[in-house]
Design a protein around this motif. Structure first.
Motif, PDB file in Angstrom:
ATOM      1  N   ASP A  91      94.110 133.612 160.916  1.00 35.12           N
ATOM      2  CA  ASP A  91      94.310 132.877 159.676  1.00 35.12           C
ATOM      3  C   ASP A  91      94.671 131.429 159.988  1.00 35.12           C
ATOM      4  OD1 ASP A  91      97.572 132.732 159.481  1.00 35.12           O
ATOM      5  OD2 ASP A  91      96.905 134.632 160.358  1.00 35.12           O
ATOM      6  N   GLU A  92      94.387 130.550 159.036  1.00 35.49           N
ATOM      7  CA  GLU A  92      94.756 129.143 159.165  1.00 35.49           C
ATOM      8  C   GLU A  92      95.219 128.622 157.824  1.00 35.49           C
ATOM      9  OE1 GLU A  92      92.605 126.312 161.428  1.00 35.49           O
ATOM     10  OE2 GLU A  92      91.483 127.827 162.556  1.00 35.49           O
ATOM     11  N   ILE A  93      96.123 127.638 157.849  1.00 37.43           N
ATOM     12  CA  ILE A  93      96.652 127.019 156.643  1.00 37.43           C
ATOM     13  C   ILE A  93      96.192 125.564 156.601  1.00 37.43           C
ATOM     14  CG2 ILE A  93      98.748 126.335 155.406  1.00 37.43           C
ATOM     15  CD1 ILE A  93     100.158 128.719 156.762  1.00 37.43           C
ATOM     16  N   PHE A  94      95.613 125.169 155.473  1.00 35.05           N
ATOM     17  CA  PHE A  94      95.173 123.792 155.268  1.00 35.05           C
ATOM     18  C   PHE A  94      95.984 123.180 154.126  1.00 35.05           C
ATOM     19  CE2 PHE A  94      90.984 126.103 156.107  1.00 35.05           C
ATOM     20  CZ  PHE A  94      91.076 125.960 157.479  1.00 35.05           C
ATOM     21  N   THR A  95      96.379 121.922 154.269  1.00 35.52           N
ATOM     22  CA  THR A  95      97.054 121.195 153.190  1.00 35.52           C
ATOM     23  C   THR A  95      96.191 120.009 152.790  1.00 35.52           C
ATOM     24  OG1 THR A  95      99.229 121.824 154.046  1.00 35.52           O
ATOM     25  CG2 THR A  95      99.152 120.004 152.472  1.00 35.52           C
ATOM     26  N   SER A  96      95.842 119.940 151.501  1.00 36.69           N
ATOM     27  CA  SER A  96      94.954 118.880 151.022  1.00 36.69           C
ATOM     28  C   SER A  96      95.761 117.634 150.644  1.00 36.69           C
ATOM     29  CB  SER A  96      94.170 119.374 149.803  1.00 36.69           C
ATOM     30  OG  SER A  96      94.988 119.358 148.649  1.00 36.69           O
ATOM     31  N   PRO A  97      95.108 116.478 150.487  1.00 36.87           N
ATOM     32  CA  PRO A  97      95.809 115.265 150.070  1.00 36.87           C
ATOM     33  C   PRO A  97      96.550 115.431 148.736  1.00 36.87           C
ATOM     34  CG  PRO A  97      93.649 114.707 150.933  1.00 36.87           C
ATOM     35  CD  PRO A  97      93.699 116.205 150.856  1.00 36.87           C
ATOM     36  N   SER A  98      96.069 116.321 147.871  1.00 38.96           N
ATOM     37  CA  SER A  98      96.723 116.547 146.577  1.00 38.96           C
ATOM     38  C   SER A  98      97.962 117.425 146.703  1.00 38.96           C
ATOM     39  CB  SER A  98      95.748 117.208 145.602  1.00 38.96           C
ATOM     40  OG  SER A  98      95.538 118.573 145.957  1.00 38.96           O
ATOM     41  N   GLY A  99      98.146 118.025 147.880  1.00 40.77           N
ATOM     42  CA  GLY A  99      99.275 118.914 148.095  1.00 40.77           C
ATOM     43  C   GLY A  99      98.937 120.387 147.989  1.00 40.77           C
ATOM     44  N   SER A 146      88.556 134.068 126.530  1.00 44.03           N
ATOM     45  CA  SER A 146      88.160 132.663 126.714  1.00 44.03           C
ATOM     46  C   SER A 146      89.235 131.678 126.272  1.00 44.03           C
ATOM     47  CB  SER A 146      86.849 132.347 125.972  1.00 44.03           C
ATOM     48  OG  SER A 146      85.772 133.087 126.536  1.00 44.03           O
ATOM     49  N   LYS A 147      90.419 132.161 125.914  1.00 44.49           N
ATOM     50  CA  LYS A 147      91.521 131.276 125.541  1.00 44.49           C
ATOM     51  C   LYS A 147      92.074 130.603 126.805  1.00 44.49           C
ATOM     52  CE  LYS A 147      95.977 131.237 123.079  1.00 44.49           C
ATOM     53  NZ  LYS A 147      95.667 130.010 122.328  1.00 44.49           N
ATOM     54  N   GLU A 148      92.512 129.342 126.657  1.00 40.98           N
ATOM     55  CA  GLU A 148      93.011 128.581 127.797  1.00 40.98           C
ATOM     56  C   GLU A 148      94.520 128.356 127.707  1.00 40.98           C
ATOM     57  OE1 GLU A 148      89.040 125.992 128.999  1.00 40.98           O
ATOM     58  OE2 GLU A 148      90.653 124.998 127.885  1.00 40.98           O
ATOM     59  N   TYR A 149      95.141 128.298 128.876  1.00 44.52           N
ATOM     60  CA  TYR A 149      96.583 128.097 128.986  1.00 44.52           C
ATOM     61  C   TYR A 149      96.843 127.084 130.091  1.00 44.52           C
ATOM     62  CZ  TYR A 149      96.601 132.594 126.524  1.00 44.52           C
ATOM     63  OH  TYR A 149      96.373 133.613 125.625  1.00 44.52           O
ATOM     64  N   ARG A 150      97.822 126.216 129.886  1.00 44.57           N
ATOM     65  CA  ARG A 150      98.220 125.265 130.919  1.00 44.57           C
ATOM     66  C   ARG A 150      99.413 125.845 131.680  1.00 44.57           C
ATOM     67  NH1 ARG A 150      96.818 119.641 130.530  1.00 44.57           N
ATOM     68  NH2 ARG A 150      95.071 119.414 129.074  1.00 44.57           N
ATOM     69  N   VAL A 151      99.241 125.997 132.967  1.00 48.92           N
ATOM     70  CA  VAL A 151     100.308 126.549 133.801  1.00 48.92           C
ATOM     71  C   VAL A 151     100.682 125.498 134.847  1.00 48.92           C
ATOM     72  CG1 VAL A 151     101.029 128.445 135.292  1.00 48.92           C
ATOM     73  CG2 VAL A 151      99.351 128.868 133.476  1.00 48.92           C
ATOM     74  N   HIS A 152     101.946 125.098 134.847  1.00 54.33           N
ATOM     75  CA  HIS A 152     102.412 124.048 135.752  1.00 54.33           C
ATOM     76  C   HIS A 152     103.284 124.622 136.868  1.00 54.33           C
ATOM     77  CE1 HIS A 152     101.295 121.647 132.194  1.00 54.33           C
ATOM     78  NE2 HIS A 152     101.085 120.655 133.075  1.00 54.33           N
ATOM     79  N   ALA A 153     103.214 124.003 138.040  1.00 52.30           N
ATOM     80  CA  ALA A 153     104.032 124.417 139.179  1.00 52.30           C
ATOM     81  C   ALA A 153     104.222 123.243 140.127  1.00 52.30           C
ATOM     82  CB  ALA A 153     103.376 125.584 139.911  1.00 52.30           C
ATOM     83  N   ARG A 154     105.304 123.301 140.872  1.00 51.88           N
ATOM     84  CA  ARG A 154     105.590 122.239 141.839  1.00 51.88           C
ATOM     85  C   ARG A 154     104.688 122.350 143.065  1.00 51.88           C
ATOM     86  NH1 ARG A 154     112.050 122.966 142.306  1.00 51.88           N
ATOM     87  NH2 ARG A 154     112.047 120.936 143.331  1.00 51.88           N
ATOM     88  N   GLN A 155     104.173 123.550 143.298  1.00 53.54           N
ATOM     89  CA  GLN A 155     103.295 123.762 144.449  1.00 53.54           C
ATOM     90  C   GLN A 155     102.224 124.773 144.070  1.00 53.54           C
ATOM     91  OE1 GLN A 155     103.547 122.370 147.904  1.00 53.54           O
ATOM     92  NE2 GLN A 155     101.449 123.029 147.526  1.00 53.54           N
ATOM     93  N   VAL A 156     100.974 124.477 144.394  1.00 52.05           N
ATOM     94  CA  VAL A 156      99.855 125.380 144.121  1.00 52.05           C
ATOM     95  C   VAL A 156      99.297 125.883 145.446  1.00 52.05           C
ATOM     96  CG1 VAL A 156      97.557 125.629 143.101  1.00 52.05           C
ATOM     97  CG2 VAL A 156      99.292 124.208 141.956  1.00 52.05           C
ATOM     98  N   VAL A 157      99.114 127.215 145.521  1.00 47.44           N
ATOM     99  CA  VAL A 157      98.583 127.842 146.734  1.00 47.44           C
ATOM    100  C   VAL A 157      97.224 128.461 146.433  1.00 47.44           C
ATOM    101  CG1 VAL A 157      98.913 129.683 148.435  1.00 47.44           C
ATOM    102  CG2 VAL A 157     100.865 128.310 147.680  1.00 47.44           C
TER     103      VAL A 157
END
Length: 582
Positions: A359-367, A217-228
């Protein structure tokens, strides 16, 4: 020895991921996410992947276990999809011959059935053309006598003939693991049992996640320039978190497979046949067993734990007994089962069997980029498309440049055997090596075929050629378990018995035989608390029960299926297992 994918170092990897700077964070550790991780990392993108359950625990361990091109989709005129994924079969085979095996499939046709002689011949010829099938694997048409000779169990009433063509049988979970291990070898960070609990934004742009370790249940912040978002059946749930679930959505359908002992259902030849309601079913012999599937029904239940129902079981038993009337299978003959979900793109007015597998790829307003739909066979091309899109969105930066896609000719982990043509020779050589180290020929061959060029690392866990028990387990079992914990991030007993070995599906007796010692070993080496040990043991028992008991007849389990907990059906317990896992 490479320990960057060790269960013992899993928590350290999470700490490192929190400190890291990533170009891409992939949420989802099935075959789609694994393929994206491999493509991204080998192009030069710093890559991280998290999976809330075990790797391949969703659809990617519960398919029909075929790398196939979707012959039936020709009926729906999905020509491009058949062509694209059909060609990928050979690519997967060359890159991983240890997890992919050519399988000649027999398609019989009957008076009044879906297929006739002309349509079968034309369809198979078109399939071969679209898939670029090599000459020695192209379709052959058979007359009635030749069809019956190929598979004597087939019903003869109304039989008009048949056609044979090649598909590729696989272990879907091990395929996923080998692709992901290759990504990790290339430098990607991947951790299982880690949920994308909350999303992180900067001025409306998605920049990472708060990841929750599901074991602590421990939490970690993971950052990235792009999330898939590559979460399969869960893509819409993640899109909802991102407030971008609009437009096209998923339609989940369930597929169920039943497993029988080969002595009770002695199928010689894989068969692909249609049913009275025009669905298509596979019956496939594998390692002393025969498995049959699949159903195709809409699903709205528990996404994490789809189950066989009594209706599913009855449907497949009826289909088998109709096509193979001499075997007279009953529910007592079912040794195991599995149910999986297909995350398909919703199409108005289509039945479950008619919905496209594209398959299809969608891109959201948040990226956030979401990849949805698709088939196991097409994982590499899907990954290539996703990364092609991402490298256009992420500037390379000073001193960095993105490479072209290399996965078409890149062997996956375990695939460095000189290609498919050289694999049999490799297996013979490593089988001899395993025997020299004290294994039986059967054990050594099984390990060599399963692990490919990684088998030397498995052999390293044998104790100097000494036979007998290691930690209360046969040497071969100990070697597989130790290897899977150190190099495949095996965290729980269910990971080992389902995703790393497939034994719960194809040799359930073997699971019962070794489960206690496996749990003890894992508890000692992974420092389980007593509470965790009990919980993980209970989780395994629940999976064993689910494999033999329909969801809607759960109460019958305790009263009527003690045979299975004692080691399988009575006809199997009377002697040795027909073909033990090792």
């Amino acid at each position: 020895m490479n320990h960057t994918f060790s269960a013992m170092e899993r928590k350290d990897r999470l700490v490192q991921m929190e400190k890291g700077e990533y170009d891409i964070l992939i949420i989802g550790g099935g075959i789609t996410g694994a393929g994206i991780a491999l493509d991204a990392q080998t192009r030069g993108l710093r890559t991280a992947l998290i999976e809330m359950q075990d790797f391949a625990s969703g659809t990617s361990s519960r398919s029909t276990k075929l790398v196939h091109g979707g012959l039936r989709y020709l009926k729906q005129f999905q020509v491009k999809m058949v062509a694209d994924v059909g060609k990928e079969r050979a690519v997967v085979y060359e890159n991983g011959p240890h997890v992919t095996t050519p399988e000649w499939m027999l398609l019989p046709f009957y008076k009044g059935g879906t297929f006739g002689a002309l349509s079968t011949s034309f369809g198979l010829r078109l399939y071969d053309y679209l898939a670029g099938v090599k000459r020695n694997e192209r379709r052959k048409m058979l007359d009635v006598n030749s069809t019956s000779a190929k598979e004597p169990l087939l019903k003869t009433n109304g039989l008009l003939g048949g056609g044979t063509y090649v598909e590729y049988r696989t272990d879907d979970a091990r395929l996923t693991m080998e692709v992901l291990k290759k990504a990790v070898d290339a430098g990607a960070a991947a951790v299982n049992y880690t949920k994308a609990d909350r999303l992180l934004y900067d001025n409306g742009k998605l920049v990472g996640v708060i990841a929750k370790d599901m074991t602590t249940s421990k939490e970690y912040r993971v950052h990235a320039r792009q999330v898939v978002n590559a979460t399969g059946p869960w893509v819409d749930q993640l899109r909802a978190k991102d407030h971008s679930k609009r437009g096209k959505t998923l339609r989940l359908t369930k597929g169920v497979h039943l497993v029988f002992d080969g002595g009770r259902f002695p199928l010689r030849q894989a068969v692909y046949f249609d049913t009275d309601d025009k669905r298509m079913v596979f019956a496939i012999p594998r390692e002393g067993k025969t498995y049959v599937g699949t159903t195709d029904t809409d699903y709205t239940g528990d996404t994490q734990h789809p189950r066989m129902t009594e209706e599913d079981r009855s449907y497949l038993l009826a289909a088998c007994n109709d096509m193979f009337p001499g075997i007279k299978l009953t529910e007592q003959d079912v040794e195991s089962s599995w149910a999986g979900l297909r995350p398909l793109i919703y199409e108005e007015g289509k039945s479950p069997s008619e919905v496209s597998r594209r398959d299809e790829i969608f891109t959201s307003p948040s990226g956030m980029i979401t990849i949805a739909g698709g088939k196991l066979t097409g994982y590499r091309k899907m990954a290539e498309q996703v990364i092609d899109l991402i490298v256009k969105r992420i500037p390379a930066g000073t001193g960095r440049s993105w490479k072209a896609c290399v996965t078409r000719t890149l062997p996956m982990s375990g695939g460095d055997v000189g290609g498919s043509a050289a694999f049999p020779t490799f297996v013979e050589r490593m089988t001899a090596e395993g025997q020299r180290l004290g294994l039986t020929q059967t054990e050594a061959r099984m390990l060599s075929e399963r692990y490919g060029s990684n088998v030397s690392s498995v052999f390293a866990h044998l104790q100097d050629g000494k036979s007998g028990l290691i930690h209360g387990m046969p040497a071969s079992v100990h070697a597989m378990l130790a290897y899977s914990m150190e190099e495949e991030m095996t965290v729980k007993p269910v990971d080992f018995f389902i995703r790393r070995t497939g034994a719960l599906f194809f040799d359930i007796r073997w699971v019962h035989e070794h489960k206690a010692k496996v749990i003890d070993y894992m508890a000692a080496h992974l420092n389980y608390s007593e509470e965790q040990k009990m919980a993980y043991a209970a989780e395994l028992e629940k999976e064993l029960r689910a494999a033999v008991t329909p969801e809607d007849r759960e109460e019958a389990y305790d009263a009527g299926t003690s045979d299975h907990l004692a080691g399988g059906p009575a006809h199997e317990r009377s002697g040795e297992a027909a073909n033990p896992t090792l």
